[in-house]
Design an enzyme around this catalytic site. Structure first.
Site, PDB file in Angstrom:
ATOM      1  N   TYR A   1      -4.802 -10.087  -2.668  1.00  0.00           N
ATOM      2  CA  TYR A   1      -4.648  -9.555  -1.313  1.00  0.00           C
ATOM      3  C   TYR A   1      -5.430 -10.363  -0.273  1.00  0.00           C
ATOM      4  O   TYR A   1      -4.863 -10.888   0.682  1.00  0.00           O
ATOM      5  CB  TYR A   1      -5.078  -8.084  -1.294  1.00  0.00           C
ATOM      6  CG  TYR A   1      -4.824  -7.430   0.037  1.00  0.00           C
ATOM      7  CD1 TYR A   1      -3.526  -7.241   0.487  1.00  0.00           C
ATOM      8  CD2 TYR A   1      -5.880  -7.008   0.849  1.00  0.00           C
ATOM      9  CE1 TYR A   1      -3.278  -6.653   1.729  1.00  0.00           C
ATOM     10  CE2 TYR A   1      -5.642  -6.420   2.084  1.00  0.00           C
ATOM     11  CZ  TYR A   1      -4.341  -6.247   2.520  1.00  0.00           C
ATOM     12  OH  TYR A   1      -4.092  -5.682   3.743  1.00  0.00           O
TER      13      TYR A   1
ATOM     14  N   ASP B   1       7.833  -6.746   2.472  1.00  0.00           N
ATOM     15  CA  ASP B   1       6.842  -7.655   3.019  1.00  0.00           C
ATOM     16  C   ASP B   1       6.280  -8.752   2.128  1.00  0.00           C
ATOM     17  O   ASP B   1       6.539  -8.820   0.938  1.00  0.00           O
ATOM     18  CB  ASP B   1       5.723  -6.849   3.668  1.00  0.00           C
ATOM     19  CG  ASP B   1       5.397  -7.416   5.050  1.00  0.00           C
ATOM     20  OD1 ASP B   1       6.018  -8.416   5.419  1.00  0.00           O
ATOM     21  OD2 ASP B   1       4.530  -6.871   5.738  1.00  0.00           O
TER      22      ASP B   1
ATOM     23  N   ASP C   1      42.596 -30.621  -8.656  1.00  0.00           N
ATOM     24  CA  ASP C   1      41.545 -31.543  -8.227  1.00  0.00           C
ATOM     25  C   ASP C   1      41.474 -32.664  -9.273  1.00  0.00           C
ATOM     26  O   ASP C   1      41.955 -32.503 -10.401  1.00  0.00           O
ATOM     27  CB  ASP C   1      40.223 -30.748  -8.135  1.00  0.00           C
ATOM     28  CG  ASP C   1      39.024 -31.653  -8.017  1.00  0.00           C
ATOM     29  OD1 ASP C   1      39.054 -32.545  -7.160  1.00  0.00           O
ATOM     30  OD2 ASP C   1      38.049 -31.464  -8.790  1.00  0.00           O
TER      31      ASP C   1
ATOM     32  N   ARG D   1       0.826  -1.207   0.000  1.00  0.00           N
ATOM     33  CA  ARG D   1       0.000   0.000   0.000  1.00  0.00           C
ATOM     34  C   ARG D   1       0.854   1.247   0.000  1.00  0.00           C
ATOM     35  O   ARG D   1       1.979   1.243   0.508  1.00  0.00           O
ATOM     36  CB  ARG D   1      -0.896   0.018   1.235  1.00  0.00           C
ATOM     37  CG  ARG D   1      -2.099  -0.896   1.120  1.00  0.00           C
ATOM     38  CD  ARG D   1      -3.069  -0.425   0.082  1.00  0.00           C
ATOM     39  NE  ARG D   1      -4.269  -1.261   0.043  1.00  0.00           N
ATOM     40  CZ  ARG D   1      -5.014  -1.390  -1.029  1.00  0.00           C
ATOM     41  NH1 ARG D   1      -4.719  -0.778  -2.166  1.00  0.00           N
ATOM     42  NH2 ARG D   1      -6.097  -2.140  -0.996  1.00  0.00           N
TER      43      ARG D   1
ATOM     44  N   LEU E   1       5.396  -3.871  17.549  1.00  0.00           N
ATOM     45  CA  LEU E   1       5.922  -2.545  17.878  1.00  0.00           C
ATOM     46  C   LEU E   1       5.243  -1.939  19.093  1.00  0.00           C
ATOM     47  O   LEU E   1       5.817  -1.094  19.777  1.00  0.00           O
ATOM     48  CB  LEU E   1       5.764  -1.620  16.668  1.00  0.00           C
ATOM     49  CG  LEU E   1       6.607  -2.024  15.463  1.00  0.00           C
ATOM     50  CD1 LEU E   1       6.368  -1.099  14.289  1.00  0.00           C
ATOM     51  CD2 LEU E   1       8.090  -2.023  15.822  1.00  0.00           C
TER      52      LEU E   1
ATOM     53  N   GLY F   1       2.303   6.034   8.686  1.00  0.00           N
ATOM     54  CA  GLY F   1       2.554   4.607   8.948  1.00  0.00           C
ATOM     55  C   GLY F   1       3.958   4.371   9.493  1.00  0.00           C
ATOM     56  O   GLY F   1       4.811   5.263   9.433  1.00  0.00           O
TER      57      GLY F   1
ATOM     58  N   LYS G   1       7.296  -2.201  22.148  1.00  0.00           N
ATOM     59  CA  LYS G   1       8.417  -1.262  22.212  1.00  0.00           C
ATOM     60  C   LYS G   1       7.916   0.155  22.490  1.00  0.00           C
ATOM     61  O   LYS G   1       8.560   0.920  23.210  1.00  0.00           O
ATOM     62  CB  LYS G   1       9.211  -1.303  20.900  1.00  0.00           C
ATOM     63  CG  LYS G   1       9.957  -2.620  20.704  1.00  0.00           C
ATOM     64  CD  LYS G   1      10.908  -2.563  19.520  1.00  0.00           C
ATOM     65  CE  LYS G   1      11.751  -3.831  19.466  1.00  0.00           C
ATOM     66  NZ  LYS G   1      12.690  -3.828  18.345  1.00  0.00           N
ATOM     67  N   GLU G   2       6.763   0.490  21.907  1.00  0.00           N
ATOM     68  CA  GLU G   2       6.211   1.836  22.124  1.00  0.00           C
ATOM     69  C   GLU G   2       5.820   2.036  23.587  1.00  0.00           C
ATOM     70  O   GLU G   2       6.008   3.108  24.154  1.00  0.00           O
ATOM     71  CB  GLU G   2       4.986   2.048  21.216  1.00  0.00           C
ATOM     72  CG  GLU G   2       5.368   2.175  19.747  1.00  0.00           C
ATOM     73  CD  GLU G   2       4.174   2.065  18.796  1.00  0.00           C
ATOM     74  OE1 GLU G   2       4.391   2.092  17.580  1.00  0.00           O
ATOM     75  OE2 GLU G   2       3.027   1.939  19.270  1.00  0.00           O
TER      76      GLU G   2
ATOM     77  N   ARG H   1      -4.252  -4.502  16.016  1.00  0.00           N
ATOM     78  CA  ARG H   1      -5.156  -4.588  14.865  1.00  0.00           C
ATOM     79  C   ARG H   1      -6.037  -5.809  15.071  1.00  0.00           C
ATOM     80  O   ARG H   1      -5.623  -6.767  15.736  1.00  0.00           O
ATOM     81  CB  ARG H   1      -4.356  -4.792  13.582  1.00  0.00           C
ATOM     82  CG  ARG H   1      -3.726  -3.567  13.022  1.00  0.00           C
ATOM     83  CD  ARG H   1      -3.123  -3.822  11.654  1.00  0.00           C
ATOM     84  NE  ARG H   1      -2.190  -4.933  11.638  1.00  0.00           N
ATOM     85  CZ  ARG H   1      -2.466  -6.147  11.206  1.00  0.00           C
ATOM     86  NH1 ARG H   1      -3.669  -6.450  10.730  1.00  0.00           N
ATOM     87  NH2 ARG H   1      -1.553  -7.098  11.219  1.00  0.00           N
TER      88      ARG H   1
HETATM   89  C1  GDG Z   1       3.484  -5.912  11.127  1.00  0.00           C
HETATM   90  C2  GDG Z   1       3.852  -7.217  11.832  1.00  0.00           C
HETATM   91  C3  GDG Z   1       5.729  -6.021  12.948  1.00  0.00           C
HETATM   92  C4  GDG Z   1      -2.112   0.457  16.189  1.00  0.00           C
HETATM   93  N1  GDG Z   1      -3.287   0.953  16.505  1.00  0.00           N
HETATM   94  C5  GDG Z   1      -3.193   2.288  16.485  1.00  0.00           C
HETATM   95  C6  GDG Z   1      -1.900   2.630  16.147  1.00  0.00           C
HETATM   96  N2  GDG Z   1      -1.248   1.465  15.950  1.00  0.00           N
HETATM   97  C7  GDG Z   1       0.140   1.372  15.560  1.00  0.00           C
HETATM   98  C8  GDG Z   1       0.968   0.951  16.748  1.00  0.00           C
HETATM   99  C9  GDG Z   1       2.149   0.291  16.055  1.00  0.00           C
HETATM  100  C10 GDG Z   1       1.525  -0.275  14.797  1.00  0.00           C
HETATM  101  O1  GDG Z   1       0.296   0.375  14.591  1.00  0.00           O
HETATM  102  C11 GDG Z   1       1.248  -1.773  14.941  1.00  0.00           C
HETATM  103  O2  GDG Z   1       2.430  -2.448  14.762  1.00  0.00           O
HETATM  104  P1  GDG Z   1       2.655  -3.927  15.219  1.00  0.00           P
HETATM  105  O3  GDG Z   1       4.093  -4.232  15.133  1.00  0.00           O
HETATM  106  O4  GDG Z   1       2.177  -4.109  16.607  1.00  0.00           O
HETATM  107  O5  GDG Z   1       1.753  -4.862  14.294  1.00  0.00           O
HETATM  108  P2  GDG Z   1       1.341  -5.049  12.707  1.00  0.00           P
HETATM  109  O6  GDG Z   1       0.463  -3.970  12.248  1.00  0.00           O
HETATM  110  O7  GDG Z   1       0.749  -6.405  12.642  1.00  0.00           O
HETATM  111  O8  GDG Z   1       2.690  -4.999  11.872  1.00  0.00           O
HETATM  112  C12 GDG Z   1       4.524  -6.908  13.160  1.00  0.00           C
HETATM  113  C13 GDG Z   1       5.373  -4.811  12.103  1.00  0.00           C
HETATM  114  O9  GDG Z   1       4.734  -5.200  10.892  1.00  0.00           O
HETATM  115  C14 GDG Z   1       6.616  -4.011  11.742  1.00  0.00           C
HETATM  116  O10 GDG Z   1       7.537  -4.760  11.040  1.00  0.00           O
HETATM  117  O11 GDG Z   1       6.180  -5.584  14.214  1.00  0.00           O
HETATM  118  O12 GDG Z   1       4.896  -8.088  13.795  1.00  0.00           O
HETATM  119  O13 GDG Z   1       2.707  -8.037  12.018  1.00  0.00           O
HETATM  120  O14 GDG Z   1       3.094   1.252  15.694  1.00  0.00           O
HETATM  121  O15 GDG Z   1       1.283   2.095  17.490  1.00  0.00           O
HETATM  122  N3  GDG Z   1      -1.469   3.896  16.073  1.00  0.00           N
HETATM  123  C15 GDG Z   1      -2.362   4.889  16.324  1.00  0.00           C
HETATM  124  N4  GDG Z   1      -3.647   4.593  16.626  1.00  0.00           N
HETATM  125  C16 GDG Z   1      -4.101   3.350  16.717  1.00  0.00           C
HETATM  126  O16 GDG Z   1      -5.262   3.131  16.990  1.00  0.00           O
HETATM  127  N5  GDG Z   1      -1.957   6.135  16.249  1.00  0.00           N
END
Ligand code: GDG
Length: 750
Positions: free
Chosen positions: A109, A163, A522, A27, A400, A46, A403-404, A297
């Site tokens: 997709y 990805d 060889d 995307r 993430l 993103g 970590k956040e 998500r």
């Molecule tokens: C894939 C992999 C890997 C979520 N809800 C809201 C919001 N978020 C942000 C979080 C975080 C991100 O979205 C989610 O990242 P994750 O890593 O937890 O998960 P995936 O979306 O599944 O991502 C994953 C990632 O890619 C990176 O390589 O870590 O394992 O599955 O940043 O903060 N942000 C805001 N509102 C929300 O409601 N502002």
């Protein structure tokens, strides 16, 4: 004569300032908003966009002259044309949307990406779908991406593909542009081979070959990397060393790059008025109740229903917390079209209803559930207000959110309860790690987290915060680009350079003018053609004459260095005034001396290996076992190609397990698998002979993987020649065995 890496091709990655960057993801990082009733496109916030943005701001040396972003559009072409022609687009990238037919895109997709790869790579084989036409659409969309890239890319550009939706793309681009720099990063887990092999044969091959089109393939964890390396061996028969895969077309590096976050963005929030206001209203609403927080998500991999089960168990096991805690669970809409996601949403809502129904009182509701997107300030306020974060995915590439949360804990307090099945657990070992499917464990950990002392919290938090700070997303991006540059350099060391008339003349001249010469030759595949039965590859009269002539030259030492046993070398070549190295160096006979054997006499291990080999003789008709003094080999030249390949991969796999923690080495040669004691290889033998016979002209020539050990030892010290056009550590290649023979023959006529 030039000894050492011959190719010093100019590398465009040396000059980042002249290089353009093309980022490719499923995307586009765009959002559409309305301004004065008109649609306006602007950069979305993103993860990847922010990562690159922070990197470009903080590392000006890493700039590219221009930046492009290619991705599929989720808006109509008409709208795009209108907005772009009226200049209503603000982005630091030149945005290049791809418009795909809706039906095709849906199968790509929602089909192959999210009903096949996503569940399978997250270890949900039972809900994985295997539909041929969704794979065809996956291939088709990857081709559309390829064509878009090709319409933009110029030599010297850097392409960074992201990805699981685009795993075929690196290979497709590489086919057309063999020299271009391509990076690939996988954001989800790469599963173990046992899971990956469930995919259809053709899909598996195409995915691995597609990924190997990249110069650098990045994964979040060492485990995903190991799974990938093993899978390449099992699916494509490719060898690897130090995370480098040796592909016919070049070296491909696979490595780990745990993705991270913008630490500052979450930790520099003390004075942000919107965050302060949100925190205030959270405090007013929940008073003294301790907040447990999660945000994900909507996805079955995130373990939301298991988490709810764990929370309910906690309320059951520790009733003293009722009325004193509140679980704020935010679920963010995602992939609503896939029907499984809608079912999931319903399941979550029913479960929340049941738990709230069971435990709520007039004054208190245990779960506050929200199904919507949060603004950044709200998210940051929740991270800061929650003394406990409950992040329990069933599988997650990284995660993430974990970590956040840590970055947001500016006072070094709070407890992160984290699933051990998330990639992030590898880096956040100080968190309270849990098995997300174990409700009782989750319940106990919640209780322990709520009871933990300030000191315990601080101890864990300080270390984790420091680690994330040092390894933030800017480090992630710069490490990735650095390594991409390095691998491009390294590839030039492994270029293929055929011996032509000029090189051949140079070799001859150096040979003639040298005072002392040393030749490592060889045997099978170099001096004689590969024979179907090893016993038939005896030397021709022509070869014997050539070897005699060479060894008769003054100050010329000829060494035959082979995997053959010493008896056969003695029988076939023992009468010549040459040195013989048998079984890759396990036995050595210097000219005019007796045979010396370098391994311990104990070869009791051979019976176990032999019985395994014999099993494979039954499973692969036409294969045979060759038992030598110090090694034992399974030859499969006589087996039908595909069966031979499959059986050889299976055998390799079981041998690796068998020899683990022993002194044995497994060797995956050309149509042969060999086991021998460690510490013996042609390289070591070569080193010993080099010391014994110092020379000013050294030449080594060989066709097999085992000869690579010689080439590596002689790097920069000899003329090294690989027979065949495979990638090699040798300086030169000759086309085939006949050419190798001809080259030596020319030397012998001097
Ligand atoms: C894939 C992999 C890997 C979520 N809800 C809201 C919001 N978020 C942000 C979080 C975080 C991100 O979205 C989610 O990242 P994750 O890593 O937890 O998960 P995936 O979306 O599944 O991502 C994953 C990632 O890619 C990176 O390589 O870590 O394992 O599955 O940043 O903060 N942000 C805001 N509102 C929300 O409601 N502002």
């Amino acid at each position: 004569m030039h000894f050492g890496p011959f190719l010093a091709a100019e590398n465009q990655m040396d000059k980042p300032n002249n290089s353009r960057l093309i980022v490719v993801s499923n995307r586009l990082p765009l959002k559409i908003t309305k301004q004065d009733g008109k649609s306006v496109f602007s950069e979305a916030d993103g993860g990847l966009v922010s990562a690159l943005k922070s990197y470009f701001e903080k590392s000006p040396e890493g700039q590219f002259t221009e930046k492009y972003w290619i991705g599929a559009a989720d808006f109509p072409e008409k709208k795009w044309k209108k907005a772009s022609s009226s200049g209503k687009l603000s982005s630091s990238y030149t945005i290049e949307p791809i418009f795909v037919d809706e039906k095709v895109f849906n199968k790509y997709y929602n089909g192959f990406c999210n009903a096949t790869i996503w569940p399978l790579f997250h270890y949900f084989p039972s809900i994985t779908e295997f539909e041929e036409d969704t794979f065809n659409c996956y291939e088709e969309v990857n081709k559309i991406f390829r064509d878009k890239i090709l319409s933009i890319v110029k030599p010297g550009d850097t392409i960074w593909i992201h990805d699981y939706q685009l795993m075929l793309l690196p290979g497709m681009v590489r086919e057309v542009m063999p020299e271009i720099t391509i990076g690939f990063f996988l954001h989800i887990p790469f599963p173990s081979y046992e899971i990956f092999r469930i995919l259809h044969r053709d899909w598996k091959k195409k995915i691995i070959e597609g990924l190997l089109g990249a110069d650098l393939i990045g994964f979040h964890t060492g485990e995903y990397l190991q799974h990938f390396l093993k899978t390449t061996t099992m699916v494509s028969g490719l060898d690897h060393r130090y995370r480098e895969v040796f592909n016919k077309k070049g070296i491909v590096k696979a490595d780990l790059f745990p993705i991270s976050i913008d630490f500052e963005k979450f930790s520099n929030t003390r004075d942000n008025p919107a965050i302060i206001a949100h925190k205030q209203s959270i405090r007013e609403r929940f008073g003294e109740a301790k907040i447990i927080f999660s945000v994900d998500r909507l996805d079955y991999t995130k373990g939301v229903t298991h988490r709810l089960g764990g929370f309910a168990k906690f309320l059951e096991m520790f009733p003293e917390w009722r009325g004193k805690v509140v679980f704020i669970m935010v679920v963010v809409p995602s992939r609503q079209i896939v029907s499984k996601y809608n079912e999931r949403k319903k399941m979550i809502e029913e479960q929340v209803g049941r738990i709230n129904g069971k435990f709520s009182t007039i004054e208190w509701q245990p779960i506050i559930y929200r199904y919507s997107q949060l603004a950044f300030e709200e998210l940051a306020a929740l991270y800061q207000s929650a003394p406990v974060a409950l992040i329990t995915p069933l599988r997650d590439g990284m995660n993430l959110v974990a970590k956040e949360y840590v970055a947001s804990r500016i006072d070094n307090d709070g407890v992160l309860i984290l699933s051990e099945l998330a990639g992030a657990a590898n880096e956040l070992g100080e968190a309270m790690l849990v098995n997300p499917t174990d409700k009782v464990e989750v319940a106990r950990k919640i209780n322990a987290a709520l009871l933990s002392s300030q000191e315990e919290q601080e101890q864990a938090m300080v270390v984790m915060r420091q680690r994330i700070k040092e390894n933030d997303v800017v480090t992630w991006v710069s490490r990735y680009f650095e390594e991409l540059k390095d691998i491009k350099h390294r590839q030039t060391e492994f270029g293929i350079k055929m011996v032509d008339d000029n090189i051949s003349k140079d070799i001859k001249d150096s040979y003639q003018h040298a005072n002392k010469r040393l030749l490592f030759l060889d045997y099978d595949g170099t001096l004689v053609p590969i024979a179907a039965l090893p016993g038939n590859a005896h030397p021709s009269a022509e070869l014997l004459t050539m070897l005699k002539d060479l060894s008769n030259h003054p100050s010329t030492e000829v060494v035959i260095i082979s995997g053959r046993n010493f008896q056969i070398l003695e029988k076939w070549l023992g009468h010549l005034p040459i040195h013989l190295v048998a079984e890759h160096g396990a036995s050595l006979r210097l000219k005019g001396e007796n045979w010396q054997h370098y391994t311990d006499i104990d070869s009791s291990w051979k019976s176990l290996i032999k019985s395994t080999f014999e099993l494979y003789v039954q499973r692969a008709p036409g294969s045979l076992v060759e038992e030598k003094d110090h090694t034992i080999a399974w030859h499969y030249r006589g087996v039908e190609d595909e069966l031979g390949f499959i059986r050889s991969r299976e055998l390799l796999d079981s041998l690796y397990h068998l020899v683990r923690n022993t002194h044995l080495n497994v060797l995956d040669g050309h149509k042969v698998i060999e086991v021998r004691a460690a510490g013996i290889d042609k390289g070591i033998a070569t080193g010993k002979i080099m010391e014994r016979f110092p020379s000013d002209f050294v030449l080594a020539i060989g066709d097999d993987k085992t000869d690579e050990d010689i080439f590596n030892v002689l790097k920069g010290k000899a003329v090294t020649i690989k027979v065949g056009s495979d990638l090699t550590a040798a300086e030169f290649n000759v086309q085939n065995q006949r050419e190798a023979f001809r080259l030596l023959d020319k030397l012998s006529m001097n």
